[in-house]
Design a protein around this motif. Sequence first.
Motif, PDB file in Angstrom:
ATOM      1  N   GLN A   1       1.028  -1.275  -0.211  1.00 20.52           N
ATOM      2  CA  GLN A   1      -0.036   0.083   0.047  1.00 20.52           C
ATOM      3  C   GLN A   1       0.727   1.159   0.466  1.00 20.52           C
ATOM      4  O   GLN A   1       1.951   1.738   0.970  1.00 20.52           O
ATOM      5  CB  GLN A   1      -1.201   0.138   1.012  1.00 20.52           C
ATOM      6  N   ILE A   2       0.324   2.276  -0.888  1.00 15.83           N
ATOM      7  CA  ILE A   2       1.286   3.339  -1.137  1.00 15.83           C
ATOM      8  C   ILE A   2      -0.009   4.618  -0.712  1.00 15.83           C
ATOM      9  O   ILE A   2      -0.908   4.443  -0.715  1.00 15.83           O
ATOM     10  CB  ILE A   2       1.482   3.683  -2.102  1.00 15.83           C
TER      11      ILE A   2
ATOM     12  N   TYR B   1      -9.114  15.839  -0.934  1.00 12.46           N
ATOM     13  CA  TYR B   1      -9.235  14.366  -0.931  1.00 12.46           C
ATOM     14  C   TYR B   1      -7.709  13.986  -0.445  1.00 12.46           C
ATOM     15  O   TYR B   1      -7.011  14.525  -1.093  1.00 12.46           O
ATOM     16  CB  TYR B   1      -9.873  13.947  -1.479  1.00 12.46           C
ATOM     17  N   THR B   2      -8.024  12.237  -0.601  1.00 12.29           N
ATOM     18  CA  THR B   2      -6.260  11.324  -0.764  1.00 12.29           C
ATOM     19  C   THR B   2      -6.688  10.765  -1.567  1.00 12.29           C
ATOM     20  O   THR B   2      -8.328  10.358  -1.194  1.00 12.29           O
ATOM     21  CB  THR B   2      -5.835  10.969   1.058  1.00 12.29           C
ATOM     22  N   ILE B   3      -5.548  10.125  -1.725  1.00  9.83           N
ATOM     23  CA  ILE B   3      -5.531   8.642  -2.868  1.00  9.83           C
ATOM     24  C   ILE B   3      -5.132   8.290  -1.810  1.00  9.83           C
ATOM     25  O   ILE B   3      -4.220   8.411  -2.053  1.00  9.83           O
ATOM     26  CB  ILE B   3      -5.078   8.884  -3.976  1.00  9.83           C
ATOM     27  N   SER B   4      -5.840   6.656  -1.588  1.00 10.62           N
ATOM     28  CA  SER B   4      -4.540   5.576  -0.748  1.00 10.62           C
ATOM     29  C   SER B   4      -4.917   4.325  -2.696  1.00 10.62           C
ATOM     30  O   SER B   4      -6.412   3.824  -3.125  1.00 10.62           O
ATOM     31  CB  SER B   4      -5.784   4.966   0.407  1.00 10.62           C
ATOM     32  N   GLN B   5      -3.347   3.950  -2.936  1.00 11.65           N
ATOM     33  CA  GLN B   5      -3.379   3.142  -3.903  1.00 11.65           C
ATOM     34  C   GLN B   5      -2.771   2.071  -3.324  1.00 11.65           C
ATOM     35  O   GLN B   5      -1.759   2.253  -1.716  1.00 11.65           O
ATOM     36  CB  GLN B   5      -2.487   4.168  -4.223  1.00 11.65           C
ATOM     37  N   ALA B   6      -3.029   0.479  -3.707  1.00 15.35           N
ATOM     38  CA  ALA B   6      -2.477  -0.036  -3.033  1.00 15.35           C
ATOM     39  C   ALA B   6      -2.364  -1.346  -4.962  1.00 15.35           C
ATOM     40  O   ALA B   6      -2.631  -1.021  -5.443  1.00 15.35           O
ATOM     41  CB  ALA B   6      -3.438  -1.240  -2.416  1.00 15.35           C
ATOM     42  N   THR B   7      -1.091  -1.950  -4.272  1.00  8.93           N
ATOM     43  CA  THR B   7      -0.866  -2.804  -5.746  1.00  8.93           C
ATOM     44  C   THR B   7      -0.825  -3.865  -5.236  1.00  8.93           C
ATOM     45  O   THR B   7      -0.093  -5.011  -4.117  1.00  8.93           O
ATOM     46  CB  THR B   7       0.445  -2.657  -6.184  1.00  8.93           C
ATOM     47  N   LEU B   8      -1.502  -4.587  -5.513  1.00  7.33           N
ATOM     48  CA  LEU B   8      -2.075  -6.089  -5.451  1.00  7.33           C
ATOM     49  C   LEU B   8      -0.902  -7.150  -5.289  1.00  7.33           C
ATOM     50  O   LEU B   8      -0.163  -6.631  -6.783  1.00  7.33           O
ATOM     51  CB  LEU B   8      -3.416  -6.562  -5.204  1.00  7.33           C
ATOM     52  N   ASP B   9      -0.958  -8.544  -4.871  1.00  2.51           N
ATOM     53  CA  ASP B   9      -0.008  -9.461  -5.060  1.00  2.51           C
ATOM     54  C   ASP B   9      -0.177  -9.639  -6.759  1.00  2.51           C
ATOM     55  O   ASP B   9       0.948 -10.048  -6.936  1.00  2.51           O
ATOM     56  CB  ASP B   9      -0.019 -10.020  -4.147  1.00  2.51           C
TER      57      ASP B   9
ATOM     58  N   VAL C   1      -5.414  -0.997  -7.164  1.00  2.00           N
ATOM     59  CA  VAL C   1      -6.489  -0.314  -6.780  1.00  2.00           C
ATOM     60  C   VAL C   1      -5.687   1.226  -6.244  1.00  2.00           C
ATOM     61  O   VAL C   1      -5.067   1.129  -5.147  1.00  2.00           O
ATOM     62  CB  VAL C   1      -6.811  -1.553  -5.812  1.00  2.00           C
ATOM     63  N   ARG C   2      -7.158   2.155  -6.109  1.00  2.00           N
ATOM     64  CA  ARG C   2      -7.009   3.429  -5.780  1.00  2.00           C
ATOM     65  C   ARG C   2      -8.583   3.490  -4.702  1.00  2.00           C
ATOM     66  O   ARG C   2      -9.896   3.603  -5.628  1.00  2.00           O
ATOM     67  CB  ARG C   2      -7.126   4.415  -6.788  1.00  2.00           C
TER      68      ARG C   2
ATOM     69  N   SER D   1     -10.505   2.856  -8.265  1.00  2.00           N
ATOM     70  CA  SER D   1     -11.317   2.920  -9.297  1.00  2.00           C
ATOM     71  C   SER D   1      -9.757   1.345  -8.901  1.00  2.00           C
ATOM     72  O   SER D   1      -9.155   1.064  -8.492  1.00  2.00           O
ATOM     73  CB  SER D   1     -10.008   4.181 -10.059  1.00  2.00           C
ATOM     74  N   TRP D   2      -9.437   0.539 -10.243  1.00  2.00           N
ATOM     75  CA  TRP D   2      -8.713  -0.345 -10.461  1.00  2.00           C
ATOM     76  C   TRP D   2      -8.397  -0.554 -11.584  1.00  2.00           C
ATOM     77  O   TRP D   2      -8.911  -0.407 -12.968  1.00  2.00           O
ATOM     78  CB  TRP D   2      -9.219  -1.954  -9.723  1.00  2.00           C
ATOM     79  N   ASN D   3      -6.728  -0.919 -12.112  1.00  2.00           N
ATOM     80  CA  ASN D   3      -6.389  -1.178 -13.062  1.00  2.00           C
ATOM     81  C   ASN D   3      -5.609  -2.986 -12.860  1.00  2.00           C
ATOM     82  O   ASN D   3      -4.470  -2.663 -12.347  1.00  2.00           O
ATOM     83  CB  ASN D   3      -6.019  -0.314 -13.368  1.00  2.00           C
ATOM     84  N   GLY D   4      -5.842  -3.634 -13.790  1.00  2.00           N
ATOM     85  CA  GLY D   4      -4.558  -4.680 -13.990  1.00  2.00           C
ATOM     86  C   GLY D   4      -4.520  -5.804 -14.061  1.00  2.00           C
ATOM     87  O   GLY D   4      -5.426  -6.223 -14.936  1.00  2.00           O
ATOM     88  N   PRO D   5      -4.451  -6.843 -13.722  1.00  2.00           N
ATOM     89  CA  PRO D   5      -4.483  -8.252 -14.727  1.00  2.00           C
ATOM     90  C   PRO D   5      -5.485  -9.397 -14.245  1.00  2.00           C
ATOM     91  O   PRO D   5      -5.883 -10.097 -14.889  1.00  2.00           O
ATOM     92  CB  PRO D   5      -3.542  -8.827 -14.542  1.00  2.00           C
ATOM     93  N   THR D   6      -5.642  -9.042 -13.470  1.00  2.00           N
ATOM     94  CA  THR D   6      -7.118  -9.170 -12.596  1.00  2.00           C
ATOM     95  C   THR D   6      -7.851  -8.530 -11.431  1.00  2.00           C
ATOM     96  O   THR D   6      -7.395  -7.308 -10.608  1.00  2.00           O
ATOM     97  CB  THR D   6      -6.280 -10.736 -11.185  1.00  2.00           C
TER      98      THR D   6
END
Length: 152
Positions: free
Chosen positions: A35-36, A52-60, A65-66, A79-84
């Motif tokens: 998480q970032i 506002y704050t943007i909390s960003q997580a890069t999943l395994d 995910v933001r 929002s989400w963006n990725g392979p799964t």
Amino acid sequence: MRHAFTLMLFLSLLQGALAYAALGSSPSDFGGGKQIRQAARSLAAADTGAVYTISQATLDSGTVVREYVDANGVVFAVSWNGPTLPDLRTLLGDKFTVMTSNAAKRPKAGHSQLAVNQADVVIVSNGHMRAFTGRAWIPGALPAGFDTGTME
């Protein structure tokens, strides 16, 4: 036998209590994801004072995910963006049922896109294997001047 049933019921209730809901609630805990937390961003109109704050997580899985969190700590957009796909039940919270009920009404062919536009929630999701994107927000909770078109 009755004790086993009671224990199973208690554990299922406890699991639900420990789950985090995002949209319209507090930020999610995806556990295991890196998480970032980004610094608070002011909206374009400085005189509104909205922050506002943007909390960003890069999943395994590599999916990013933001969560867009208002000054009161409530997630008003995601929002989400990725392979799964991320765990949308966790990410959308109680709005997940809105998405699934709308998806159930659609024919099965060509189901790579979903758009829900209701007064209480907007959900846009599309993609295919290894390339999923989506975003969702609560229209009434958006800070003044927030542009949903700029959500990544």
